[in-house]
Scaffold this active site. Structure first.
Site, PDB file in Angstrom:
ATOM      1  N   THR A  65      -7.038   3.154  -6.159  1.00 17.30           N
ATOM      2  CA  THR A  65      -6.858   4.565  -6.264  1.00 17.30           C
ATOM      3  C   THR A  65      -6.575   4.925  -7.543  1.00 17.30           C
ATOM      4  O   THR A  65      -6.035   3.617  -8.517  1.00 17.30           O
ATOM      5  CB  THR A  65      -6.303   4.428  -5.870  1.00 17.30           C
TER       6      THR A  65
ATOM      7  N   TYR B 159       3.440   1.966  -3.475  1.00 15.84           N
ATOM      8  CA  TYR B 159       2.104   2.075  -2.756  1.00 15.84           C
ATOM      9  C   TYR B 159       0.586   1.965  -4.269  1.00 15.84           C
ATOM     10  O   TYR B 159      -0.491   1.062  -3.984  1.00 15.84           O
ATOM     11  CB  TYR B 159       0.980   4.189  -2.231  1.00 15.84           C
TER      12      TYR B 159
HETATM   13  N1  LIG Z   1      -7.207  10.540  -0.241  1.00 10.50           N
HETATM   14  C1  LIG Z   1      -6.860  10.070  -1.313  1.00 10.50           C
HETATM   15  O1  LIG Z   1      -7.122  11.605  -2.187  1.00 10.50           O
HETATM   16  C2  LIG Z   1      -7.450   8.318  -1.874  1.00 10.50           C
HETATM   17  C3  LIG Z   1      -7.077   8.692  -3.170  1.00 10.50           C
HETATM   18  C4  LIG Z   1      -7.185   6.524  -3.456  1.00 10.50           C
HETATM   19  C5  LIG Z   1      -7.195   6.267  -2.452  1.00 10.50           C
HETATM   20  N2  LIG Z   1      -7.168   6.522  -0.989  1.00 10.50           N
HETATM   21  C6  LIG Z   1      -7.044   5.269  -0.236  1.00 10.50           C
HETATM   22  O2  LIG Z   1      -8.582   5.567   0.325  1.00 10.50           O
HETATM   23  C7  LIG Z   1      -8.426   4.669   1.655  1.00 10.50           C
HETATM   24  C8  LIG Z   1      -8.894   6.364   3.540  1.00 10.50           C
HETATM   25  O3  LIG Z   1      -8.108   7.014   2.393  1.00 10.50           O
HETATM   26  P1  LIG Z   1      -7.727   8.627   3.597  1.00 10.50           P
HETATM   27  O4  LIG Z   1      -6.930  10.155   2.782  1.00 10.50           O
HETATM   28  O5  LIG Z   1      -8.899   8.642   4.672  1.00 10.50           O
HETATM   29  O6  LIG Z   1      -6.419   7.971   4.712  1.00 10.50           O
HETATM   30  P2  LIG Z   1      -6.348   8.620   5.785  1.00 10.50           P
HETATM   31  O7  LIG Z   1      -4.802   7.749   6.226  1.00 10.50           O
HETATM   32  O8  LIG Z   1      -6.770   9.317   6.597  1.00 10.50           O
HETATM   33  O9  LIG Z   1      -7.711   7.324   6.672  1.00 10.50           O
HETATM   34  C9  LIG Z   1      -6.260   5.637   6.924  1.00 10.50           C
HETATM   35  C10 LIG Z   1      -6.899   5.336   8.554  1.00 10.50           C
HETATM   36  O10 LIG Z   1      -5.810   4.312   8.328  1.00 10.50           O
HETATM   37  C11 LIG Z   1      -5.494   3.788   9.645  1.00 10.50           C
HETATM   38  N3  LIG Z   1      -5.294   2.715  10.186  1.00 10.50           N
HETATM   39  C12 LIG Z   1      -3.391   2.565   8.699  1.00 10.50           C
HETATM   40  N4  LIG Z   1      -3.242   1.705   8.817  1.00 10.50           N
HETATM   41  C13 LIG Z   1      -3.638   1.487   9.840  1.00 10.50           C
HETATM   42  C14 LIG Z   1      -3.306   0.214  10.849  1.00 10.50           C
HETATM   43  N5  LIG Z   1      -2.456  -0.861  10.582  1.00 10.50           N
HETATM   44  N6  LIG Z   1      -4.423  -0.999  11.945  1.00 10.50           N
HETATM   45  C15 LIG Z   1      -5.737  -0.509  11.823  1.00 10.50           C
HETATM   46  N7  LIG Z   1      -6.067   1.105  10.844  1.00 10.50           N
HETATM   47  C16 LIG Z   1      -5.000   1.179  10.549  1.00 10.50           C
HETATM   48  C17 LIG Z   1      -5.153   5.553  10.166  1.00 10.50           C
HETATM   49  O11 LIG Z   1      -5.467   5.378  11.105  1.00 10.50           O
HETATM   50  C18 LIG Z   1      -5.961   6.176   9.411  1.00 10.50           C
HETATM   51  O12 LIG Z   1      -7.381   6.574   9.869  1.00 10.50           O
HETATM   52  C19 LIG Z   1      -7.232   4.311   1.991  1.00 10.50           C
HETATM   53  O13 LIG Z   1      -6.491   2.904   1.611  1.00 10.50           O
HETATM   54  C20 LIG Z   1      -6.185   5.145   0.960  1.00 10.50           C
HETATM   55  O14 LIG Z   1      -4.917   4.343   0.201  1.00 10.50           O
HETATM   56  C21 LIG Z   1      -7.150   7.542  -0.741  1.00 10.50           C
END
Ligand SMILES: NC(=O)c1ccc[n+]([C@@H]2O[C@H](COP(=O)([O-])OP(=O)(O)OC[C@H]3O[C@@H](n4cnc5c(N)ncnc54)[C@H](O)[C@@H]3O)[C@@H](O)[C@H]2O)c1
Length: 321
Positions: free
Chosen positions: A115, A139
């Site tokens: 991120t 985070y």
């Molecule tokens: N959304 C954004 O703008 C953004 C920006 C930068 C980085 N990210 C990174 O991208 C990735 C995905 O983000 P997102 O927005 O799709 O989030 P999200 O919460 O929609 O998806 C995360 C998924 O991980 C699963 N998960 C969480 N804990 C778990 C565990 N202990 N075991 C198995 N599965 C587990 C959840 O059920 C979910 O389906 C993350 O790593 C996040 O840090 C997202």
């Protein structure tokens, strides 16, 4: 076969779909704590915790996995300050568990979701990948720490992506953003319209042209396309890489509200409140590396299009009895 941890979540589900469309088989590994079973299209789903190294190893072996895309994480900045241990457990210990399972099963390729929060407040804009890491929340700290461990892991090749602000949804309205609680600006503004609520803008007195914060909003399907290229790159023996994913252009909160009002034809009810600690005034990427090394060619760099797709897939308001 690829494995997508967190493939039932927002970015993961869009990516799994893009991989399938590109002819790549994928298995999803998710505990459904934040994700949605019905967001897993065209892929088998293994329900499991990222901390369960045995189940991960078995899944990697059973499906003959050759590369992993690791989306699974907790990703709420505010929550990470309230529950730091939870973030270290899922984001650090969970990633270590995955790295162990991959080493045991002999899987040498990883695409990791990092991120722009690893940079904290940048010294210069646009933000290049060589800026120092100065995260201002737990985070961002967990993601920065895992980047280092991934780079140091013996025998592992990786593509580490630092996403800026993922936004939008699949064009056909099938997938969308369903975080709970929602913290992202575009769905929050659309929900305020839909539910008769009010969007809170965190600070209107920043040193930006209209006083509100500027962020780089990148369409989730362009992010997904970058992952398809990253997987191909690693499977073809490409070098490890760390790359920003953004458009290199920021929009202010007010510009986003204007876009939403343009697209929906409705005003966004809002109130300007105080600044939120740790919110830098401007964040936008320089993303030339992903373009030059992977051939990433994002095609949805259009704020109105992003808003239109998010609007189309916004979950209908819960029915009141
Ligand atoms: N959304 C954004 O703008 C953004 C920006 C930068 C980085 N990210 C990174 O991208 C990735 C995905 O983000 P997102 O927005 O799709 O989030 P999200 O919460 O929609 O998806 C995360 C998924 O991980 C699963 N998960 C969480 N804990 C778990 C565990 N202990 N075991 C198995 N599965 C587990 C959840 O059920 C979910 O389906 C993350 O790593 C996040 O840090 C997202």
């Amino acid at each position: 076969m690829l494995l997508a941890t967190g493939g039932a979540g927002y970015i993961g589900s869009h990516t799994v779909r893009a991989l399938s469309a590109a002819g790549q088989d994928v298995v999803v590994y998710d505990d459904l704590s934040e994700g949605h079973r019905d967001a897993v299209l065209d892929a088998p789903l293994v329900i499991g915790d990222i901390l369960d190294t045995e189940l991960l190893e078995r899944t990697l072996r059973d499906y003959g996995v050759t590369a992993v895309l690791h989306f699974a994480a907790r990703c709420y900045v505010g929550e990470s300050m309230e529950k730091p241990q939870l973030y270290w457990r899922i984001n650090r210990d969970g990633t270590r568990s995955l790295l162990d399972a991959m080493a045991r099963a002999g899987v040498p390729n990883l695409v990791f979701s990092s991120t722009c929060a690893v940079y904290g407040e940048p010294d210069r804009l646009p933000m290049t990948e060589d800026l120092p890491h100065r995260p201002v929340n737990v985070y961002g700290e967990t993601k920065s720490a895992m980047e280092s461990e991934i780079r140091a892991a013996p025998g592992l090749r990786s593509v580490i992506f630092r996403y800026f602000n993922a936004a939008g949804a699949s064009e056909d309205g099938v997938l969308g953003e369903r975080h709970d609680p929602e913290t992202h600006l575009i769905p929050l503004a659309l929900m305020a319209q839909r539910d008769g609520g009010q969007l809170s803008i965190h600070g209107g007195d920043y040193d930006t042209p209209d006083g509100t914060c500027i962020r780089d909003y990148v369409h989730v399907c362009d992010l997904a396309d970058a992952h398809v290229l990253a997987a191909k790159h690693l499977l073809a023996g490409g070098e490890s890489l760390t790359a920003n994913l953004g458009y290199g252009r920021g929009y202010s909160v007010r510009e986003v509200i204007d876009a939403i009002e343009r697209v929906t034809g409705e005003p966004v009810p809002h109130v300007v409140g105080p600044r939120r600690p740790g919110d830098p005034p401007q964040l936008f990427a320089e993303a030339d590396r992903a373009r030059s090394v992977l051939g990433w060619n994002p095609t949805r760099n259009d704020l109105d299009l992003i808003v239109e797709h998010a609007w189309k897939t916004l979950t209908p308001a819960p029915r009141t009895p």
